[in-house]
Design an enzyme around this catalytic site. Structure first.
Site, mmCIF file in Angstrom:
data_model
loop_
_atom_site.group_PDB
_atom_site.id
_atom_site.type_symbol
_atom_site.label_atom_id
_atom_site.label_comp_id
_atom_site.label_asym_id
_atom_site.label_seq_id
_atom_site.Cartn_x
_atom_site.Cartn_y
_atom_site.Cartn_z
ATOM 1 N N TYR A 19 -8.288 -8.534 31.866
ATOM 2 C CA TYR A 19 -7.970 -8.120 31.168
ATOM 3 C C TYR A 19 -6.180 -7.567 30.747
ATOM 4 O O TYR A 19 -5.378 -7.169 30.774
ATOM 5 C CB TYR A 19 -8.138 -6.670 32.002
ATOM 6 N N TYR A 147 -19.022 0.155 38.154
ATOM 7 C CA TYR A 147 -18.328 -1.102 37.772
ATOM 8 C C TYR A 147 -19.187 -2.221 38.200
ATOM 9 O O TYR A 147 -19.287 -2.198 39.179
ATOM 10 C CB TYR A 147 -16.982 -1.545 37.957
HETATM 11 C C1 LIG Z 1 -16.168 -7.374 40.968
HETATM 12 C C2 LIG Z 1 -17.506 -7.185 40.764
HETATM 13 C C3 LIG Z 1 -18.778 -7.180 40.324
HETATM 14 C C4 LIG Z 1 -17.461 -8.854 39.582
HETATM 15 O O1 LIG Z 1 -17.481 -9.786 40.273
HETATM 16 P P1 LIG Z 1 -16.627 -11.235 39.720
HETATM 17 O O2 LIG Z 1 -17.196 -12.246 40.621
HETATM 18 O O3 LIG Z 1 -15.838 -10.604 38.933
HETATM 19 O O4 LIG Z 1 -18.345 -11.233 38.148
HETATM 20 C C5 LIG Z 1 -19.444 -6.535 40.149
HETATM 21 N N1 LIG Z 1 -19.948 -5.976 40.446
HETATM 22 C C6 LIG Z 1 -18.882 -5.018 42.250
HETATM 23 C C7 LIG Z 1 -19.421 -3.583 42.205
HETATM 24 C C8 LIG Z 1 -17.454 -5.418 41.401
HETATM 25 O O5 LIG Z 1 -16.404 -5.572 42.284
#
Ligand SMILES: *Cc1c(COP(=O)(O)O)cnc(C)c1O
Length: 429
Positions: A19, A147
């Site tokens: 980002y 997220y």
């Molecule tokens: C970090 C995260 C993801 C994504 O994982 P990556 O390994 O960065 O692709 C998905 N869901 C949650 C809740 C996260 O904290």
């Protein structure tokens, strides 16, 4: 020119960071090594880690047991394709994961990253309803401030504002969104907390394959904590409206909230569970999507009779070995006690921030401490201040938060909370 400044110049020339803008004026700090909870920069400065490399390095860095597990596996093979072949690290880790996760989860699909674990979960839900001859159930329902990752499927169920959905509007799948609950962790929910989700289900359930959410802690979408009571209602509503429940425990899994998995706070079980981040103790990239025997069987017996996913590096043996070693380390450690102590100390150390006018809220759960400010912090100013204070803290937007490795001792944690309190107190409101 010193080594680290030439490294920085080459970094600026060639690299993107997460980002970020390639023209960013924000400082980047070259790391030489990391041991335990200490990160050593190339200029010799040593920082106490408050981030666990984004929830993952729960045992700290360079752990002898983890190192040995990877060294041993390296002598056998670092990788082998998973199509038509299998190996002990994958089988052992899958067996262990089925053992420690909620009872109904019986099968494991390994992937490379959390985002892909979410993609796989979404595909599983859609293929399940397709196999059940309800192919119109293709959409996801989620709550705001979530997220779930950066790939397109994961992005489609992440917060529309944070995720800049308008930017990708022609490409992004449109999903259903409900308001996030406002009931704090230690209080029951009221009707108004789940009415939005219920309304969406009432109206749209024939099109909805699954509800997806992060249980109890919404991470990168705003570090919000909500009541387990909400999850109990969500589970009931999913059953009532014939919709699957996907829980994304990529951030919350493996003890961070004080339970091994956050859904245990509500004593509910998902139909599909996503794991990642701390799965390998921060050593290797690995994630997993677990589901029930019924869902796996239904997909396998339906059309086209296969689950449509299979990454090149699926179940990478080095990563699975790291996962096994990490899980063993965790379960053989007094992790609950450690998390409780971290929780108490975070509460004590961050409490004073509540009295600062620039602070909106301070909240602590398990080994997570969050100071929410009224306004976004100035990263170019605040990041070097944390480094000066000898700590690694990486705020985002208006959130300054700590989620240290579980092995951190009282003194180091005190250094972290003191630095956070001092630096926040100096922010001009
Ligand atoms: C970090 C995260 C993801 C994504 O994982 P990556 O390994 O960065 O692709 C998905 N869901 C949650 C809740 C996260 O904290």
């Amino acid at each position: 020119m010193t080594n680290s400044s030439s490294l920085l110049n080459r970094d600026r020339n060639y690299l993107w960071h997460p980002y970020s803008s390639i023209d960013s004026d924000q400082a980047i700090f070259p790391v030489k090594s990391a041991h335990g909870v200490r990160i050593t920069l190339t200029d010799g400065r040593v920082l106490i880690d408050g981030m666990s490399s984004w929830w993952s390095a729960i045992h700290g860095y360079n752990h002898p047991v983890m190192n040995q597990a990877l060294t041993d596996q390296l002598q056998n093979m670092s990788h082998i394709m998973f199509g038509g072949l299998t190996h002990q690290p994958a089988v052992d880790l899958a067996e262990q994961l089925v053992k420690v996760t909620p009872e109904s989860l019986k099968t494991v699909f390994f992937v490379d990253s959390g985002s892909v674990a979410v993609e796989v979960a979404i595909k599983m839900a859609i293929q399940y309803w397709h196999a059940k001859k309800q192919p119109e159930k293709q959409k996801m329902l989620t709550i705001r401030h979530g997220y779930h990752g950066d790939t397109f499927g994961a992005m489609s169920v992440s917060d529309p504002v944070n995720g800049m959905h308008s930017l990708f509007s022609d490409t992004l799948i449109e999903q259903f969104f409900a308001e996030a609950p406002c009931c704090p962790f230690d209080q029951p929910c009221s009707e108004s907390d789940f009415s939005s989700l219920r309304t969406q289900l009432e109206k749209n359930h024939p099109k909805i394959a699954a509800v997806i959410l992060e249980p109890v802690v919404q991470g990168a979408g705003g570090m919000r904590f909500y009541s387990p009571d909400y999850l109990i209602q969500v589970r009931k509503l999913c059953n009532q409206y014939d919709v699957l429940l996907i829980l994304d425990e990529i951030a919350t899994g493996f003890g961070r909230t004080g339970k091994l998995f956050a859904c245990e706070h509500a004593e509910i079980e998902p139909d599909i569970l996503c794991l990642g981040k701390a799965l390998t103790g921060g050593y290797m990239t690995l994630a997993a999507t677990l589901t029930t025997h019924n869902i796996a069987q239904t997909i396998s017996n339906g059309e086209p009779g296969l689950f449509m996913h299979g990454p090149t590096f699926m179940a990478n043996p080095l990563a699975c070995s790291a996962g096994l070693a990490s899980l063993k380390l965790l379960l053989n450690s007094p992790w609950k006690n450690r998390i409780n102590l971290i929780e108490q100390q975070l509460s004590i150390g961050l409490k004073q921030c509540n009295s600062y006018p620039q602070v909106k809220d301070v909240r602590i759960l398990g080994a997570i401490g969050v100071v929410e400010l009224h306004r976004p912090v100035n990263m170019s100013l605040i990041q070097p201040q944390f480094v000066e204070a000898g700590v690694w803290v990486r705020p985002f937007n208006n959130l300054v938060y700590l989620m240290p490795p579980y092995i951190i001792d009282k003194k180091d944690l005190n250094t972290l909370t003191s630095a956070v309190a001092a630096i926040i107190s100096n922010i001009k409101d």
